[in-house]
Design an enzyme around this catalytic site. Structure first.
Site, PDB file in Angstrom:
ATOM      1  N   ASN A 225       0.822  -1.218   0.000  1.00 13.20           N
ATOM      2  CA  ASN A 225       0.000   0.000   0.000  1.00 13.20           C
ATOM      3  C   ASN A 225       0.849   1.257   0.000  1.00 13.20           C
ATOM      4  OD1 ASN A 225      -2.800  -1.200   0.723  1.00 13.20           O
ATOM      5  ND2 ASN A 225      -1.364  -2.111   2.159  1.00 13.20           N
ATOM      6  N   SER A 226       1.808   1.303  -0.913  1.00  4.78           N
ATOM      7  CA  SER A 226       2.777   2.387  -0.800  1.00  4.78           C
ATOM      8  C   SER A 226       2.186   3.753  -1.124  1.00  4.78           C
ATOM      9  CB  SER A 226       3.971   2.112  -1.692  1.00  4.78           C
ATOM     10  OG  SER A 226       3.567   2.144  -3.029  1.00  4.78           O
ATOM     11  N   LYS A 227       0.960   3.786  -1.576  1.00  4.82           N
ATOM     12  CA  LYS A 227       0.368   5.090  -1.849  1.00  4.82           C
ATOM     13  C   LYS A 227      -0.671   5.482  -0.816  1.00  4.82           C
ATOM     14  CE  LYS A 227       1.396   5.320  -6.688  1.00  4.82           C
ATOM     15  NZ  LYS A 227       0.879   5.317  -8.058  1.00  4.82           N
ATOM     16  N   ASN A 228      -0.679   4.733   0.237  1.00  8.30           N
ATOM     17  CA  ASN A 228      -1.630   5.041   1.283  1.00  8.30           C
ATOM     18  C   ASN A 228      -1.118   6.193   2.133  1.00  8.30           C
ATOM     19  OD1 ASN A 228      -2.432   4.958   4.105  1.00  8.30           O
ATOM     20  ND2 ASN A 228      -3.729   3.286   3.477  1.00  8.30           N
TER      21      ASN A 228
ATOM     22  N   ASP B 234      -1.727   6.816  -8.780  1.00  2.00           N
ATOM     23  CA  ASP B 234      -1.938   8.105  -8.147  1.00  2.00           C
ATOM     24  C   ASP B 234      -3.031   8.105  -7.143  1.00  2.00           C
ATOM     25  OD1 ASP B 234      -1.003  11.096  -9.708  1.00  2.00           O
ATOM     26  OD2 ASP B 234       0.108   9.382  -9.070  1.00  2.00           O
TER      27      ASP B 234
END
Ligand code: ZN
Lengths: 333, 365
Positions: A111-114, B4
């Protein structure tokens, strides 16, 4: 989140069957009827949340609550309240924060964009101080292996450098990322960040010469890459005169124009130079004329010819180039 | 998770604010719904500027949004539970732009919103959740849609936001202190909607935002961070609301923004990234506020957004043929509104609310 699903299903014992939770009455979300659907994962999710609400409402700052927040986070790392409660518990228990960094890394792997993960990570790193530097730089590096433009990770890395240090190898690291992908705008941005802010390099002016050469080489290798063009311009921040007068700048434009392909950004920079008083030699006029399909449309004013040409080769932004033509300063050549 | 995500629908990502903008003098995009015309592309299959056969499936989108709101039982809605207030803002604003907000029971929405308020004055993403400015702005915006801001204890809400301003003028998102220009926007937009902008140090707030300006004319989340269309929206909108647009190099930023349009007609948020419907909003609203929206090819963008519709079940996705969600449905419709697509209410690019709602707040209608 997809990949957690299986693991959880295999290992999980429902909370209602675990003896250590027998004293807790789960609390469901009170926003109306919430019909149960026969999806196993959904049931686990609801049950875990119900127990979480119970300990949260009781403000139970215990080890088991900490473990429960881990479970909830693996199921849904986006829940802001859970992370916040976890911090409260960590503080109350005076927990080992190096372990916490490992936990975050585990969650982040999927979940590196959390957003919450990064917020939490920073909180932990801030508490650890300079001891966290190498781990944080390594951690973000790992993330960039998967996604070199991860905005959160870049933001975190910049924060670490500025607040905790670790600038020593940062320019080399940018170099390495740009070797992997010269189009990586995040790495170009980081390069600018290092050149302008590192306490070890002497600042923009000290670095300008070598950086101009670096940007010029990058442009020559891929003239269609907008990043090095903007970087080159940025190296002359607050010093437009040097930019106009530096032969390295005009000659890279000329070189690209003479190559007759991918020359939009070269034309655009030439236009900017002309607008700031650059005096073009005949070579520039010839190079531009050679690109004009219809000699009739060539204007005696080079800047106008450049605008017309841009209008043709970049039709999506035709209105922009038309506007540039209309707003040319009176004394361009 | 999607590309994104940072700005996208995720729960985690706190998206909603980004779209919410404002200006004390509402930057009205209102006015006649004039058809698009571009000199570049005026072939005969365009009628009133729109390609025949490419239409906004307005009714289906209405049904899609209503169905999402009813579906509390599927997995997506369970995972969304904690940002339900953001979801409600996206869905309800979309309905309003489509002229269908009347089908919603406003009493029910308003009483639920009030239950999401925390004793600190801020709002949580749902009942019983911790407060954050992200959710607080959505709550205020939803109340604005229903002309119900007056149900709030204005002092209480505004004091919560005011307390989050830092010494350097920046804003934190909550008591844990993370700083980001998104939060500057949210705070400024919220306070403007509450007529309380004078409670913060606006000069310092503007100064902080300006310190996040980059060499390409764009803005990042903190000083030195890469320019990103979502952050640019937040910064430009905050500057618009505070009457500080002169701090922007409009030509430089306008060029960077119009460079975001790629061959397919869609917009990306950073160089070399994929196009995504949500950037139709972030890029377009920014271009609108600096008065440079004519620099992109509007027809191609309209077509891109329409291609992202689910023509059977309604809803709009990030890219053609992906799964739809409320977040992208909102951004698609809001983008079309900025592009003056026929039949849609005009949206204010700074407050991210319909222009009539903004006018009601600032001009008493
Ligand atoms: Zn998106």
């Amino acid at each position: 989140m997809d990949s957690d699903e299986e693991e959880v299903e295999v290992q999980r014992v429902p909370l209602s069957l675990r003896p250590e939770w027998s004293d807790v009455t789960p609390v469901s979300q009170n926003d109306g009827p919430n019909p149960v659907v026969p999806i196993a994962y959904k049931e686990e999710f609801s049950e875990t949340m119900d127990y979480f609400r119970a300990v949260f409402l009781a403000d139970e700052r215990s080890i088991r609550s900490l473990h429960l927040t881990s479970e909830v986070i693996f199921l849904n790392p986006g829940n802001y309240t859970v992370w916040q409660f976890r911090r409260v518990i960590l503080e109350a228990l005076n927990a080992d924060l190096q372990d916490e960094l490992d936990f975050v890394e585990q969650v982040a792997s999927d979940n590196s964009k959390n957003y919450q993960i990064w917020h939490h990570r920073r909180w932990v790193a801030e508490k650890l101080g300079p001891d966290a530097v190498s781990k944080e730089l390594m951690f973000t590096k790992k993330i960039f292996l998967l996604d070199a433009k991860n905005y959160h990770a870049w933001s975190h890395r910049q924060w670490v450098l500025q607040e905790l240090g670790g600038w020593e190898n940062e320019l080399d690291y940018c170099q390495q990322l740009l070797e992997d992908d010269i189009f990586n705008n995040s790495a170009w941005n980081q390069r600018y960040f290092v050149v302008t802010r590192s306490p070890l390099l002497g600042g923009l002016e000290a670095m300008r010469d070598s950086e101009v050469r670096y940007a010029v080489d990058a442009i020559i290798s891929r003239p269609e890459n907008e990043s090095p063009w903007r970087y080159l311009r940025g190296l002359y921040k607050d010093d437009t005169q040097s930019w106009v007068n530096d032969p390295q700048v005009s000659s890279v434009c000329l070189k690209v124009l003479n190559s007759k392909s991918n020359f939009v950004f070269a034309l655009s920079m030439l236009l900017d130079l002309l607008c700031h008083g650059f005096q073009p030699s005949k070579e520039f006029k010839d190079a531009v004329d050679a690109l004009v399909p219809d000699p009739e449309s060539s204007d005696s004013e080079l800047a106008k010819t450049v605008c017309s040409l841009l209008e043709q080769v970049d039709p999506m932004r035709a209105n922009y180039w038309k506007w540039r033509k209309r707003s040319l300063p009176a004394k361009t050549v | 998770m999607k590309e994104d995500l940072y700005l996208s629908l995720q729960p985690d990502t706190l998206p909603s604010f980004r779209h919410l903008i404002g200006s004390s003098e509402p930057l009205s995009t209102a006015g006649a719904l004039t058809p698009l015309r571009s000199e570049a592309n005026s072939s005969s299959d365009f009628i009133n500027g729109y390609r025949m056969g490419e239409e906004l499936e307005a009714e289906k989108h209405v049904n899609y949004i209503l169905s999402v709101e009813k579906k509390k039982d599927d997995f997506e809605s369970v995972v969304m539970e904690h940002i339900r207030i953001n979801g409600a803002y996206w869905g309800l604003t979309t309905l309003d732009l489509l002229g269908k907000i009347g089908v919603v029971d406003s009493e029910e929405v308003v009483s639920w919103i009030l239950k999401c308020q925390h004793e600190s004055g801020g709002f949580g993403g749902n009942i019983g959740h911790d407060p954050h400015v992200l959710y607080t702005l959505s709550a205020i915006q939803i109340l604005a849609l229903f002309d119900k801001i007056n149900v709030l204890d204005i002092d209480k809400v505004s004091n919560y936001i005011v307390g989050l301003q830092n010494e350097d003028g920046s804003f934190s998102g909550d008591m844990w202190g993370e700083v980001d220009t998104r939060f500057s926007y949210i705070a400024i937009c919220s306070l403007a909607l509450l007529h309380c902008l004078d409670k913060i140090n606006v000069e310092k707030a503007v100064k902080y935002i300006v310190s996040c300006k980059n060499l390409d004319g764009g803005f990042g989340c903190t000083p030195g961070a890469e320019s990103h269309a979502g952050q640019i929206f937040c910064c430009v909108a905050a500057l618009a609301i505070t009457g500080s647009l002169h701090q922007i190099d409009k030509d430089l930023l306008g060029w960077w923004l119009c460079e975001r349009q790629v061959k397919s007609g869609g917009l990306n948020g950073r160089p070399e990234k994929l196009p995504d419907v949500c950037y139709s909003w972030w890029v377009l609203s920014s271009l609108t506020m600096i008065d440079r929206v004519h620099w992109i090819d509007k027809e191609k963008l309209v077509k891109y957004i329409l291609d992202c519709q689910d023509k059977e079940k309604g809803g709009i996705s990030d890219r053609p043929d992906d799964a739809v969600d409320v977040f992208h449905t909102y951004f698609g419709v809001a983008g079309l509104s900025l592009l003056e697509y026929p039949g849609l209410k005009a949206i204010d690019p700074a407050y991210a609310l319909p222009v009539d709602v903004v006018n009601r707040i600032f001009f008493g209608r």
